[in-house]
Design an enzyme around this catalytic site. Sequence first.
Site, PDB file in Angstrom:
ATOM      1  N   TRP A  88       0.830  -1.214   0.000  1.00  0.00           N
ATOM      2  CA  TRP A  88       0.000   0.000   0.000  1.00  0.00           C
ATOM      3  C   TRP A  88       0.852   1.247   0.000  1.00  0.00           C
ATOM      4  CZ3 TRP A  88      -4.220  -1.416  -1.936  1.00  0.00           C
ATOM      5  CH2 TRP A  88      -4.834  -2.618  -1.562  1.00  0.00           C
ATOM      6  N   ASP A  94      -1.726   6.773   6.282  1.00  0.00           N
ATOM      7  CA  ASP A  94      -2.749   5.821   5.848  1.00  0.00           C
ATOM      8  C   ASP A  94      -2.987   4.858   7.015  1.00  0.00           C
ATOM      9  OD1 ASP A  94      -4.216   3.726   4.809  1.00  0.00           O
ATOM     10  OD2 ASP A  94      -2.838   3.263   3.168  1.00  0.00           O
ATOM     11  N   LYS A 125     -11.782  -1.961   6.665  1.00  0.00           N
ATOM     12  CA  LYS A 125     -10.879  -2.771   7.467  1.00  0.00           C
ATOM     13  C   LYS A 125     -11.284  -2.756   8.948  1.00  0.00           C
ATOM     14  CE  LYS A 125      -8.333  -3.654   3.846  1.00  0.00           C
ATOM     15  NZ  LYS A 125      -7.477  -2.602   3.340  1.00  0.00           N
TER      16      LYS A 125
HETATM   17  C1  LIG Z   1      -6.851  -2.079   2.070  1.00  0.00           C
HETATM   18  C2  LIG Z   1      -5.865  -0.995   2.188  1.00  0.00           C
HETATM   19  C3  LIG Z   1      -5.779   0.043   1.242  1.00  0.00           C
HETATM   20  C4  LIG Z   1      -6.658   0.105   0.023  1.00  0.00           C
HETATM   21  O1  LIG Z   1      -7.911   0.458   0.368  1.00  0.00           O
HETATM   22  P1  LIG Z   1      -9.084   0.655  -0.723  1.00  0.00           P
HETATM   23  O2  LIG Z   1     -10.165   1.247   0.120  1.00  0.00           O
HETATM   24  O3  LIG Z   1      -9.406  -0.696  -1.263  1.00  0.00           O
HETATM   25  O4  LIG Z   1      -8.588   1.561  -1.776  1.00  0.00           O
HETATM   26  C5  LIG Z   1      -4.853   1.038   1.459  1.00  0.00           C
HETATM   27  N1  LIG Z   1      -4.047   1.017   2.527  1.00  0.00           N
HETATM   28  C6  LIG Z   1      -4.085   0.043   3.449  1.00  0.00           C
HETATM   29  C7  LIG Z   1      -3.167   0.091   4.619  1.00  0.00           C
HETATM   30  C8  LIG Z   1      -5.000  -0.993   3.306  1.00  0.00           C
HETATM   31  O5  LIG Z   1      -5.052  -1.982   4.222  1.00  0.00           O
END
Ligand SMILES: *Cc1c(COP(=O)(O)O)cnc(C)c1O
Length: 352
Positions: free
Chosen positions: A102, A169, A193
């Site tokens: 990511w 993030d 998540k």
């Molecule tokens: C799943 C995830 C993403 C991507 O998320 P989307 O909502 O599918 O774009 C980005 N960063 C992390 C840390 C993730 O676990």
Amino acid sequence: MKKHNFTAGPCILPQQVLKQASEAVLNFNNDNLSLIEISHRSVPIVEVMENARKLVLELTGLENKGYSVLFLQGGASLEFLMTPYNLLKENGKAAYLDTGTWSAKAIKEAKLLGDIDVVASSKDKNYNFIPKGYSIDSNIDYFHCTSNNTIYGTQMKSFPKTDGLMVCDMSSDIFSRNLDFTQFDLIYAGAQKNMGPAGTTLVIIKEDILGQTGRQIPSMLDYQIHIDKDSMFNTPSVFAVYVSMLNLQWLKDLGGISAIEKINDAKATLLYNEIDSNPLFEGAAVKEDRSNMNATFLLTDSSLQEKFDNKCKEAGIVGINGHRSVGGYRASMYNALPLESVQVLVDIMHNL
Ligand SMILES: *Cc1c(COP(=O)(O)O)cnc(C)c1O
């Protein structure tokens, strides 16, 4: 059969939240209308958006500190692009820490807009640790990191101080542990998540950092426009925000982040203790950087794989296959996963 849901994302939500959500789909607020068939500008939906924003600020301790909360679409993946669009000055520079897939995707998007300095990377060890001891230039616009690496099972336990803005993030560990959230200027997280269903992205942003880049920003990518329109510049994903709100209310009623952090610590300790004491298993990530949300581990004797998989299946365990880039297993222990589910998994590992 009761399922023990260790899926990495979209992920487990509390039963009570799912029940309330399903009721609202049929009959919202006893009005004989569905939540998903009324205008996003109607009073009850505006209240849902406001309540969700309020809960985010309350739970993170960011009330009255100059932060705005947005519920956007496009996932965390679109934030990879929105971040540089809104924060990277023309001819400016940003620093990124590369701790997994990511992070790497965030770097790729940011490079479309300017000069990106990757201050450290754990890629050559298949991202099994969090780099430390790197230096960050003082003339950066912002520093970007990923607090929890969902695929590799590593988690940042501390965050560097920088002269630029701090961007994180937090898709896979927001609301799971106490942090000083004021150290961040921009936090984003895909809901699916640890917060709600797929379909909305949470953005927490310090308002006074915007408007400094000199860039022309397309409207849908412009945080200021979304702030000015209360996340209703276009039709928001009402259902995803509503379920996220219910889940945040569930967390608040439980005692907030401090309460869930204790439970999350207990779950992680239980599983990692078994991984470390059982010769049939080994952890995939270095110990000091292990994630409390996603535990990655391998069988030391691959001939036991079928037996282990079958026992898990018989016990109702779902979603523990490792990501293809790590192999082995990954047990995701998000907020809604009860300790009891981890105990079921640990018992199987123990008696394999
Ligand atoms: C799943 C995830 C993403 C991507 O998320 P989307 O909502 O599918 O774009 C980005 N960063 C992390 C840390 C993730 O676990």
